[in-house]
Write an enzyme that holds these catalytic residues in place. Sequence first.
Site, PDB file in Angstrom:
ATOM      1  N   ALA A  14      28.773  70.784  22.922  1.00  0.00           N
ATOM      2  CA  ALA A  14      28.538  69.359  23.163  1.00  0.00           C
ATOM      3  C   ALA A  14      28.989  68.505  21.988  1.00  0.00           C
ATOM      4  O   ALA A  14      29.563  67.424  22.173  1.00  0.00           O
ATOM      5  CB  ALA A  14      27.059  69.107  23.471  1.00  0.00           C
ATOM      6  N   GLU A  15      28.751  68.972  20.794  1.00  0.00           N
ATOM      7  CA  GLU A  15      29.096  68.197  19.602  1.00  0.00           C
ATOM      8  C   GLU A  15      30.558  68.369  19.201  1.00  0.00           C
ATOM      9  O   GLU A  15      31.192  67.416  18.762  1.00  0.00           O
ATOM     10  CB  GLU A  15      28.205  68.598  18.425  1.00  0.00           C
ATOM     11  CG  GLU A  15      26.742  68.271  18.602  1.00  0.00           C
ATOM     12  CD  GLU A  15      26.444  66.781  18.654  1.00  0.00           C
ATOM     13  OE1 GLU A  15      27.290  65.970  18.215  1.00  0.00           O
ATOM     14  OE2 GLU A  15      25.365  66.432  19.150  1.00  0.00           O
TER      15      GLU A  15
END
Length: 160
Positions: A14-15
């Site tokens: 996600a990051e």
Amino acid sequence: MRLSAAGLELIKKAEGFRGSRYVDCAGFATIGYGHRLLPGELFESGMEEAKAAEILADDVRSAEKTVERLVKVRLTQGQFGALVDFVFNLGGERLAGSTLLKELNAGRYEEAGRQLMLWDRASGRENAGLKARRKAEFLLWCAAVEDHPTVQGREMLAAS
């Protein structure tokens, strides 16, 4: 409880890794794997991925402690991982004041899972990246739901 490999992978995916400073969708100065820069942290020369992994481990430990402090009911590994990612992404103060936490601590796991899906906005607007992240958290939340027979997670996701 500790974040599982699946939970850590969710955060990393996600990051993403960025070796130089950037401003995230909420307007925070960030580097590495979604590390919000603290006062005095400059990283003017950027950051190597190994250093980012060290900082991520510290940030994850902080999120784990926050979840352990706030949640008063038993969690599956998947639920714990989803909440650690939530706290990593949005901060412990958001979880602390949320209907999600209120429902969860009342033992309403299914409703808490539904609440998780509502946190898909940045600066007041729906954000596709956050929507995808909440869906990934929800899928992690629903993993091993047999530990909590009151949770009908995958069916809830299919119905939404």
